[in-house]
Design a protein around this motif. Sequence first.
Motif, PDB file in Angstrom:
ATOM      1  N   LEU A 167       0.812  -1.215   0.000  1.00  0.00           N
ATOM      2  CA  LEU A 167       0.000   0.000   0.000  1.00  0.00           C
ATOM      3  C   LEU A 167       0.847   1.267   0.000  1.00  0.00           C
ATOM      4  CD1 LEU A 167      -2.592  -1.279   2.593  1.00  0.00           C
ATOM      5  CD2 LEU A 167      -3.049  -0.875   0.173  1.00  0.00           C
ATOM      6  N   VAL A 168       1.872   1.303   0.826  1.00  0.00           N
ATOM      7  CA  VAL A 168       2.718   2.498   0.902  1.00  0.00           C
ATOM      8  C   VAL A 168       3.638   2.581  -0.304  1.00  0.00           C
ATOM      9  CG1 VAL A 168       4.511   3.689   2.218  1.00  0.00           C
ATOM     10  CG2 VAL A 168       2.610   2.582   3.410  1.00  0.00           C
ATOM     11  N   GLY A 169       4.293   1.479  -0.622  1.00  0.00           N
ATOM     12  CA  GLY A 169       5.229   1.475  -1.737  1.00  0.00           C
ATOM     13  C   GLY A 169       4.584   1.832  -3.062  1.00  0.00           C
ATOM     14  N   SER A 170       3.304   1.503  -3.236  1.00  0.00           N
ATOM     15  CA  SER A 170       2.594   1.804  -4.477  1.00  0.00           C
ATOM     16  C   SER A 170       1.946   3.187  -4.459  1.00  0.00           C
ATOM     17  CB  SER A 170       1.512   0.751  -4.727  1.00  0.00           C
ATOM     18  OG  SER A 170       0.540   0.782  -3.692  1.00  0.00           O
ATOM     19  N   GLY A 171       1.973   3.846  -3.299  1.00  0.00           N
ATOM     20  CA  GLY A 171       1.364   5.157  -3.181  1.00  0.00           C
ATOM     21  C   GLY A 171      -0.146   5.133  -3.049  1.00  0.00           C
ATOM     22  N   LEU A 172      -0.710   3.961  -2.765  1.00  0.00           N
ATOM     23  CA  LEU A 172      -2.166   3.839  -2.663  1.00  0.00           C
ATOM     24  C   LEU A 172      -2.714   4.280  -1.306  1.00  0.00           C
ATOM     25  CD1 LEU A 172      -2.710   0.413  -4.458  1.00  0.00           C
ATOM     26  CD2 LEU A 172      -3.461   2.669  -5.250  1.00  0.00           C
ATOM     27  N   ALA A 173      -1.867   4.389  -0.309  1.00  0.00           N
ATOM     28  CA  ALA A 173      -2.321   4.804   1.019  1.00  0.00           C
ATOM     29  C   ALA A 173      -1.227   5.604   1.703  1.00  0.00           C
ATOM     30  CB  ALA A 173      -2.689   3.588   1.868  1.00  0.00           C
ATOM     31  N   ARG A 174      -1.635   6.532   2.548  1.00  0.00           N
ATOM     32  CA  ARG A 174      -0.660   7.312   3.311  1.00  0.00           C
ATOM     33  C   ARG A 174       0.106   6.387   4.259  1.00  0.00           C
ATOM     34  NH1 ARG A 174      -5.242  10.884   4.027  1.00  0.00           N
ATOM     35  NH2 ARG A 174      -4.973  12.821   2.830  1.00  0.00           N
ATOM     36  N   PRO A 175       1.399   6.602   4.416  1.00  0.00           N
ATOM     37  CA  PRO A 175       2.157   5.823   5.386  1.00  0.00           C
ATOM     38  C   PRO A 175       1.533   5.850   6.774  1.00  0.00           C
ATOM     39  CG  PRO A 175       3.649   7.056   3.999  1.00  0.00           C
ATOM     40  CD  PRO A 175       2.265   7.513   3.635  1.00  0.00           C
ATOM     41  N   ALA A 176       1.074   7.037   7.218  1.00  0.00           N
ATOM     42  CA  ALA A 176       0.492   7.159   8.557  1.00  0.00           C
ATOM     43  C   ALA A 176      -0.767   6.314   8.699  1.00  0.00           C
ATOM     44  CB  ALA A 176       0.176   8.618   8.860  1.00  0.00           C
ATOM     45  N   THR A 177      -1.527   6.171   7.616  1.00  0.00           N
ATOM     46  CA  THR A 177      -2.757   5.377   7.665  1.00  0.00           C
ATOM     47  C   THR A 177      -2.432   3.896   7.795  1.00  0.00           C
ATOM     48  OG1 THR A 177      -3.851   7.019   6.255  1.00  0.00           O
ATOM     49  CG2 THR A 177      -4.929   4.882   6.491  1.00  0.00           C
ATOM     50  N   VAL A 178      -1.429   3.449   7.059  1.00  0.00           N
ATOM     51  CA  VAL A 178      -1.024   2.041   7.133  1.00  0.00           C
ATOM     52  C   VAL A 178      -0.429   1.743   8.513  1.00  0.00           C
ATOM     53  CG1 VAL A 178       0.462   0.266   6.139  1.00  0.00           C
ATOM     54  CG2 VAL A 178      -0.682   1.917   4.647  1.00  0.00           C
ATOM     55  N   ARG A 179       0.339   2.679   9.021  1.00  0.00           N
ATOM     56  CA  ARG A 179       0.892   2.516  10.375  1.00  0.00           C
ATOM     57  C   ARG A 179      -0.228   2.421  11.405  1.00  0.00           C
ATOM     58  NH1 ARG A 179       4.374   7.403  12.014  1.00  0.00           N
ATOM     59  NH2 ARG A 179       2.274   8.310  12.056  1.00  0.00           N
ATOM     60  N   ALA A 180      -1.253   3.239  11.250  1.00  0.00           N
ATOM     61  CA  ALA A 180      -2.393   3.193  12.174  1.00  0.00           C
ATOM     62  C   ALA A 180      -3.116   1.859  12.082  1.00  0.00           C
ATOM     63  CB  ALA A 180      -3.360   4.336  11.864  1.00  0.00           C
ATOM     64  N   ALA A 181      -3.203   1.302  10.877  1.00  0.00           N
ATOM     65  CA  ALA A 181      -3.836  -0.010  10.707  1.00  0.00           C
ATOM     66  C   ALA A 181      -3.034  -1.090  11.433  1.00  0.00           C
ATOM     67  CB  ALA A 181      -3.958  -0.336   9.221  1.00  0.00           C
ATOM     68  N   ALA A 182      -1.710  -0.967  11.366  1.00  0.00           N
ATOM     69  CA  ALA A 182      -0.857  -1.932  12.081  1.00  0.00           C
ATOM     70  C   ALA A 182      -1.075  -1.831  13.585  1.00  0.00           C
ATOM     71  CB  ALA A 182       0.611  -1.680  11.740  1.00  0.00           C
ATOM     72  N   PHE A 183      -1.098  -0.613  14.105  1.00  0.00           N
ATOM     73  CA  PHE A 183      -1.288  -0.420  15.539  1.00  0.00           C
ATOM     74  C   PHE A 183      -2.683  -0.879  15.985  1.00  0.00           C
ATOM     75  CE2 PHE A 183       2.026   3.242  15.842  1.00  0.00           C
ATOM     76  CZ  PHE A 183       3.038   2.296  15.772  1.00  0.00           C
ATOM     77  N   ALA A 184      -3.676  -0.700  15.119  1.00  0.00           N
ATOM     78  CA  ALA A 184      -5.020  -1.165  15.456  1.00  0.00           C
ATOM     79  C   ALA A 184      -5.047  -2.685  15.599  1.00  0.00           C
ATOM     80  CB  ALA A 184      -6.019  -0.715  14.388  1.00  0.00           C
TER      81      ALA A 184
END
Length: 301
Positions: A88-105
């Motif tokens: 998601l981050v590497g392809s630019g499809l999602a903000r890094p902060a959003t993916v990080r938040a998904a991990a923490f969730a």
Amino acid sequence: MSAPVEGAAPRATPAQWVEGARPRTLPAAVSPVVAATGVAAYTGGADLPVALLALLVSLALQVGVNFANDYSDGIRGTDAVRVGPLRLVGSGLARPATVRAAAFACFALAGVAGLALVVLTGHWWLLAVGVACVLAAWYYTGGRRPYGYAGLGEVFVFVFFGLVAVCGTGYVQTGHVDAALLLTAVWVGCLTTAVLVANNLRDLAGDAAVGKRTLATRLGDRGTRLFYVGLVVVAALALVGVAALTTAWVLLALLALLLLAGPVRAVLGGARGRDLIAVLKATGLAGLAASLVSALALVLA
């Protein structure tokens, strides 16, 4: 592939978020719980609610580590050239902060389920084990010195998805760890580690190009292929050991390992790139199938 932009509006669809969670890795989270519960059932100590909570912890940690890897590799730029699944981050499809938040969730969900498990069983010291699992999940590719970049990923996968996951699941159900459970942890851990080895073999050239020092880049192409085969052999031997300690019916789980005949030939035959995606999938499914067959044999015995 476009570089990730922190301020860009997220464009990932729900289907892409599911793909980013890497569902093909989920057998690695299910197998330890199933296999351990089978051993617990053999000794008369299986507890379904406890096993289900352990499964929720394992699944949440697996998805969490997948999103954490997506985030950490993405911001480092090590996903810029990639053969495998969508990032998601590497392809630019999602903000890094959003993916990080998904991990923490996901880590939070694992923490809540783990706390419920501790309250239910009374083994409060397992809270420390839970914290260690979350830290291991994050620092695999996160932090200033990720151990996944130091060639230690396979060691930690074997420890946490093999020894910790299997022995922990069995312990919370029976209150003890015996030789059969320990050997089960070995064969489950070996097959789970083999998934990572195949993954790193697939990404070997790209990882070497960006300075990601996985074990595969250290062992080299031939050494990594032999390591994969060695893990499969050790898993088979450990399964035989479990059968010797419990019931011969566990040997039926070796039939599940026949699913790896093709992948082993492919690995030894020099398969590369996308050809190794099938090896990844088959290795995970073989581990899950072996866990199901072994557990069924132990329950019926």
